[in-house]
Design a protein around this motif. Structure first.
Motif, mmCIF file in Angstrom:
data_model
loop_
_atom_site.group_PDB
_atom_site.id
_atom_site.type_symbol
_atom_site.label_atom_id
_atom_site.label_comp_id
_atom_site.label_asym_id
_atom_site.label_seq_id
_atom_site.Cartn_x
_atom_site.Cartn_y
_atom_site.Cartn_z
ATOM 1 N N LYS A 1 0.827 -1.200 0.000
ATOM 2 C CA LYS A 1 0.000 0.000 0.000
ATOM 3 C C LYS A 1 0.867 1.258 0.000
ATOM 4 C CE LYS A 1 -3.966 -2.160 2.263
ATOM 5 N NZ LYS A 1 -4.890 -2.140 3.422
ATOM 6 N N GLN B 1 1.159 7.172 -6.482
ATOM 7 C CA GLN B 1 -0.015 7.955 -6.836
ATOM 8 C C GLN B 1 -0.024 9.366 -6.247
ATOM 9 O OE1 GLN B 1 -3.385 5.594 -5.647
ATOM 10 N NE2 GLN B 1 -3.254 4.239 -7.418
ATOM 11 N N GLN C 1 2.064 1.856 -3.473
ATOM 12 C CA GLN C 1 0.981 2.387 -4.293
ATOM 13 C C GLN C 1 0.734 3.864 -3.995
ATOM 14 O OE1 GLN C 1 -2.726 0.358 -3.700
ATOM 15 N NE2 GLN C 1 -3.855 1.635 -5.160
#
Length: 340
Positions: free
Chosen positions: A121, A128, A124
């Motif tokens: 996570k 982003q 990610q």
């Protein structure tokens, strides 16, 4: 909860470590234990400095015993377990979430399991949002500054002090590598260790704590928060160690002191009013807030009737005005940055 590392080289230092250990053992064996906590301070400066020292060690029981005259301290302890009309029932969903989260944090090998979940996570989020984080923090800075400027609770000096703190913390937050796996791993280790020390399994257990138990939990939680903040570059101990107290005026049982401190390399200051009672000095704000909280509690409508929302009070005195809540994050770091 009731009433709301940085590891820094091996080799040649071993000999010094041995010598230091021997010296420490010798000194420990020949020096008396810590002085007992007493109510108030002999001088305004001594009162503030002792409060700062107690906050640094996470001794919240000692803080309240020092910060209040004996009668007010006894009242605070009694009020802690009084029923609260503003308490809301715990929903089944909230109860289930609380229990699940505490189990995840305290189960065997929780550190490994949580990091395994967090690592992908973090990658990610890094991909982003890494470019957007500074912008989002800038927006939050503007919102916070506007809220301070429009506050009807703060005086103009308090607004200026709060704005200065925001303007120091925001650039720091914009530079922090929030998605760094190594730091996240350290933070998870601290979070798990803290949860195990808290040893709270249900929200009912949280609400049922007496004063002494709650203060122990506050201490464990606060020390854990300090460790996590230090991992990301904000040392609360450095802030508290930098505090310097000077008296601006003192007469007729009232005093005003200046509190200078350094936050992330930036010199800041605030002021605190103190009052003398029975020859001892106490923070005027803390004393007033605790007494007002007590009065509100006694004046609260009976259970089942509509209770008005209590007025907000500054930390740490606000802690006495509400039931056990999760540890606030303004704690002690803010104690040196806001009115004492």
């Amino acid at each position: 909860m009731r009433r709301s590392s940085v590891f820094y080289a091996v080799g040649a230092f071993i000999a010094l470590l041995v010598l230091a250990t021997v010296a420490a053992l010798f000194v420990t064996a020949h020096k008396p234990g810590p002085a007992p906590v007493v109510a108030g301070g002999e001088t305004p400066e001594a009162s503030v400095q002792q409060s700062v020292a107690l906050i640094k060690t996470g001794d919240f029981a000692g803080f309240w015993k020092h910060a209040l005259p004996p009668a007010d301290y006894d009242t605070l302890r009694t009020d802690w377990t009084r029923p609260r009309p503003d308490d809301h029932p715990i929903s089944p969903e909230d109860r289930a979430d609380f229990i699940k989260n505490m189990q995840m944090l305290t189960e065997p090998e929780a550190e490994t399991r949580l990091y395994a979940l967090a690592r992908p996570k973090l990658a990610q989020l890094q991909a982003q949002y890494s470019d957007q984080v500074p912008v989002m923090i800038g927006v939050m800075q503007a919102i916070a500054a506007t809220g301070v400027a429009q506050s009807k609770e703060l005086t103009n000096p308090q607004k200026q002090q709060a704005t200065e703190v925001i303007n120091v913390l925001a650039p720091w937050a914009q530079q922090v590598p929030w998605f760094d796996p190594a730091r996240a791993k350290q933070a998870i280790v601290v979070a798990v260790a803290t949860a195990r020390k808290l040893d709270i399994k249900t929200p009912e257990q949280l609400r049922a704590m007496d004063f002494d138990t709650a203060m122990q939990k506050y201490s464990a939680g606060f020390l854990g928060i300090k460790q996590v903040l230090a991992i990301y570059g904000l040392s609360i101990d450095d802030v508290l160690d930098s505090v310097k107290i000077s008296t601006l005026e003192s007469r007729n049982g009232h005093a005003r002191v200046r509190v200078d401190y350094v936050l992330l390399g930036k010199p800041l200051s605030t002021e605190s009013d103190l009052v003398q009672q029975d020859g001892r000095w106490y923070s005027a704000d803390v004393l007033q807030n605790v007494r007002e909280a007590h009065d509100r509690l006694l004046a609260a409508p009976a259970s089942g009737s509509s209770a008005p929302e209590p007025a907000p009070t500054p930390a740490p005195a606000a802690t006495s005005a509400s039931r056990a809540k999760p540890l606030p994050v303004n704690p002690p770091a803010q104690a040196s940055a806001t009115k004492h």
